[in-house]
Design a protein around this motif. Sequence first.
Motif, PDB file in Angstrom:
ATOM      1  N   ASN A  43       0.850  -1.190   0.000  1.00 33.16           N
ATOM      2  CA  ASN A  43       0.000   0.000   0.000  1.00 33.16           C
ATOM      3  C   ASN A  43       0.886   1.241   0.000  1.00 33.16           C
ATOM      4  O   ASN A  43       1.028   1.937   1.017  1.00 33.16           O
ATOM      5  CB  ASN A  43      -0.914  -0.027   1.226  1.00 33.16           C
ATOM      6  CG  ASN A  43      -2.065   0.959   1.117  1.00 33.16           C
ATOM      7  OD1 ASN A  43      -1.951   1.979   0.449  1.00 33.16           O
ATOM      8  ND2 ASN A  43      -3.172   0.654   1.784  1.00 33.16           N
ATOM      9  N   LEU A  44       1.472   1.521  -1.159  1.00 36.53           N
ATOM     10  CA  LEU A  44       2.427   2.630  -1.268  1.00 36.53           C
ATOM     11  C   LEU A  44       1.780   3.984  -1.064  1.00 36.53           C
ATOM     12  O   LEU A  44       2.395   4.896  -0.503  1.00 36.53           O
ATOM     13  CB  LEU A  44       3.110   2.597  -2.638  1.00 36.53           C
ATOM     14  CG  LEU A  44       4.484   1.920  -2.732  1.00 36.53           C
ATOM     15  CD1 LEU A  44       5.028   2.041  -4.144  1.00 36.53           C
ATOM     16  CD2 LEU A  44       5.454   2.547  -1.743  1.00 36.53           C
ATOM     17  N   ASP A  45       0.539   4.133  -1.524  1.00 35.77           N
ATOM     18  CA  ASP A  45      -0.122   5.441  -1.408  1.00 35.77           C
ATOM     19  C   ASP A  45      -0.268   5.867   0.048  1.00 35.77           C
ATOM     20  O   ASP A  45      -0.008   7.023   0.396  1.00 35.77           O
ATOM     21  CB  ASP A  45      -1.503   5.386  -2.074  1.00 35.77           C
ATOM     22  CG  ASP A  45      -1.409   5.295  -3.584  1.00 35.77           C
ATOM     23  OD1 ASP A  45      -0.340   5.655  -4.122  1.00 35.77           O
ATOM     24  OD2 ASP A  45      -2.384   4.848  -4.214  1.00 35.77           O
ATOM     25  N   THR A  46      -0.667   4.917   0.918  1.00 39.51           N
ATOM     26  CA  THR A  46      -0.809   5.247   2.332  1.00 39.51           C
ATOM     27  C   THR A  46       0.544   5.540   2.963  1.00 39.51           C
ATOM     28  O   THR A  46       0.688   6.478   3.748  1.00 39.51           O
ATOM     29  CB  THR A  46      -1.504   4.101   3.095  1.00 39.51           C
ATOM     30  OG1 THR A  46      -2.769   3.821   2.473  1.00 39.51           O
ATOM     31  CG2 THR A  46      -1.723   4.463   4.549  1.00 39.51           C
ATOM     32  N   ALA A  47       1.544   4.728   2.606  1.00 35.74           N
ATOM     33  CA  ALA A  47       2.885   4.951   3.138  1.00 35.74           C
ATOM     34  C   ALA A  47       3.399   6.331   2.749  1.00 35.74           C
ATOM     35  O   ALA A  47       3.945   7.075   3.580  1.00 35.74           O
ATOM     36  CB  ALA A  47       3.834   3.867   2.632  1.00 35.74           C
ATOM     37  N   ARG A  48       3.206   6.695   1.488  1.00 37.76           N
ATOM     38  CA  ARG A  48       3.675   7.990   0.996  1.00 37.76           C
ATOM     39  C   ARG A  48       2.924   9.127   1.688  1.00 37.76           C
ATOM     40  O   ARG A  48       3.508  10.160   2.047  1.00 37.76           O
ATOM     41  CB  ARG A  48       3.465   8.071  -0.515  1.00 37.76           C
ATOM     42  CG  ARG A  48       4.098   9.303  -1.156  1.00 37.76           C
ATOM     43  CD  ARG A  48       3.759   9.414  -2.632  1.00 37.76           C
ATOM     44  NE  ARG A  48       4.310   8.322  -3.407  1.00 37.76           N
ATOM     45  CZ  ARG A  48       3.600   7.366  -4.000  1.00 37.76           C
ATOM     46  NH1 ARG A  48       2.276   7.364  -3.882  1.00 37.76           N
ATOM     47  NH2 ARG A  48       4.176   6.421  -4.706  1.00 37.76           N
ATOM     48  N   SER A  49       1.623   8.936   1.900  1.00 32.20           N
ATOM     49  CA  SER A  49       0.815   9.962   2.564  1.00 32.20           C
ATOM     50  C   SER A  49       1.276  10.192   4.002  1.00 32.20           C
ATOM     51  O   SER A  49       1.360  11.339   4.453  1.00 32.20           O
ATOM     52  CB  SER A  49      -0.662   9.531   2.548  1.00 32.20           C
ATOM     53  OG  SER A  49      -1.459  10.437   3.271  1.00 32.20           O
ATOM     54  N   LEU A  50       1.590   9.099   4.703  1.00 32.44           N
ATOM     55  CA  LEU A  50       2.086   9.225   6.075  1.00 32.44           C
ATOM     56  C   LEU A  50       3.431   9.948   6.100  1.00 32.44           C
ATOM     57  O   LEU A  50       3.672  10.802   6.959  1.00 32.44           O
ATOM     58  CB  LEU A  50       2.222   7.841   6.711  1.00 32.44           C
ATOM     59  CG  LEU A  50       0.919   7.099   7.016  1.00 32.44           C
ATOM     60  CD1 LEU A  50       1.225   5.678   7.482  1.00 32.44           C
ATOM     61  CD2 LEU A  50       0.113   7.833   8.068  1.00 32.44           C
ATOM     62  N   PHE A  51       4.294   9.612   5.142  1.00 30.39           N
ATOM     63  CA  PHE A  51       5.617  10.242   5.074  1.00 30.39           C
ATOM     64  C   PHE A  51       5.492  11.745   4.822  1.00 30.39           C
ATOM     65  O   PHE A  51       6.131  12.557   5.496  1.00 30.39           O
ATOM     66  CB  PHE A  51       6.450   9.582   3.970  1.00 30.39           C
ATOM     67  CG  PHE A  51       7.819  10.178   3.801  1.00 30.39           C
ATOM     68  CD1 PHE A  51       8.855   9.803   4.644  1.00 30.39           C
ATOM     69  CD2 PHE A  51       8.076  11.101   2.802  1.00 30.39           C
ATOM     70  CE1 PHE A  51      10.127  10.346   4.498  1.00 30.39           C
ATOM     71  CE2 PHE A  51       9.339  11.655   2.646  1.00 30.39           C
ATOM     72  CZ  PHE A  51      10.362  11.267   3.493  1.00 30.39           C
TER      73      PHE A  51
END
Length: 498
Positions: A243-251
Amino acid sequence: MCAYSVRPLLRKLKPITSAPFHFCPRSYHSLPFNYFFNSCSSFSDLKCIHALIFQHGSNQNLLLSTKLVTLASSMAPTMDYARKLFDTMPKRDAFLWNTLIRGYADRGPCHEAIVLYRNMHHSGLSPDNYTFPFVVRSCTVQLALREGKECIVTLLNMVSWTAMIAGYVQNGFYKEGLPVLRDMVASGTQPNVVTLVSILPACASLTFLDLGKLIHGCGIKVGVDSDMALMNALIAFYGKCGNLDTARSLFKGMVVRNLVLWNAMIGAYEQNNAGTDAIKLFCRMQTENVEYDYITIVSVISAYLAKNVFQGLPHKSVVSWTSIIGACASHGHGDDALMLFSMMKEQGTKPNSFTFTAVLTACRHADLVEEGRKHFESMIKDYSISPGIEHYACMVDLLGRAGCLLEAYKFIETMPVEPDAGVWGALLSACRIHGNVELAELVVARLSRLDTQTVTSYVLMSNIYAEASRWEDEARLRNMMRKKLLKKLPGQSFVGVN
């Protein structure tokens, strides 16, 4: 004054100091610092060594400072000197935190160990299964002194449950760790942010996306969703689950980002074959003057990507050589790592202690026993580097993985330095791989003499019994493990006394 007082120490070390006095700022296992540390027998000696390190400009070196803190914790009259050393360090790893926490747990005041435990987490570093036993012991002492009973009881229960979870998860027993979390909640003990951080790697490794999302939601509910350590764990979790989108959003949502957070995001890209994004973020780190480390290259960027970065470096130092060798070693390219090591030597770059750790790791992952023996001996004979405990641990793991369990045991017995839990733990892991229950029991007995209450050895031994179908022994050990970590003080009443 220190120049005068250091003379007796230098005279005592005359055979050593007659050699060219070249300090190695990156490892206290290299000459001559290792001899200074080994010859240190008093607090005054320690202060002189500290002055020499300061004079050489190596006072910010993490390894040397950790060694100084370790010695100060046992030699100084109080913990004040060790604490001042710790406070001056701009960078601190988990080992340094654990060293100081253990010092306070051993010598007091114990409440400082509990404060440090909290501060360690707030700094973005997760306490590990070496941290928890010292904190549990400090909580117990505080209870005995009747200081803040209710608060300490709550913390003791929470730390004990979290230690159980971390013990399973950090040793790869993910499915065993999840029921402990369930039992913790059922017992009425609410998990804290450290508990959440401890269980997320299990969700990631088992790709339990829904459970991980529940834990994320729990973090939001209790108001710790901006906690640095939790964000690190969540980014790694979502990356592992694709789930890259969520990871990127958190970052992107983190205003302050530490190195671990950058590494977690680069790792998420790398795990999802987004190599271009990983390299872009790596370049952005450099643009924003974020200093990358060994883990950035070794643990996050794949060996192939690391090679491309490495080839573009105008000047290849021992650090860059060691990084690429470690990257290849950690990603299973042992032959490439050893070839690069040969190139490094051919180009005139002298390997250091860290380089040999990377080389031995390459041999370990590729099951190159003879090659490992050769490099271990070369480190001593050709480069006059005294092996550190990490080199011995690599050799024990190498021999153990290859099934040479008896040789590994004899190797430990002949070590010139006291083997630590990491060395014995490597042999215990090998016993599990090869199903050697008898030797495993012997190793656990040796571990118990190290004055360590870590659950790691019990977790491994419990699983060795289970895999050998020795269910009674497995149940006995599990019960003992729970009693060690979860029991309250016998005979204590928590009713207020005037």
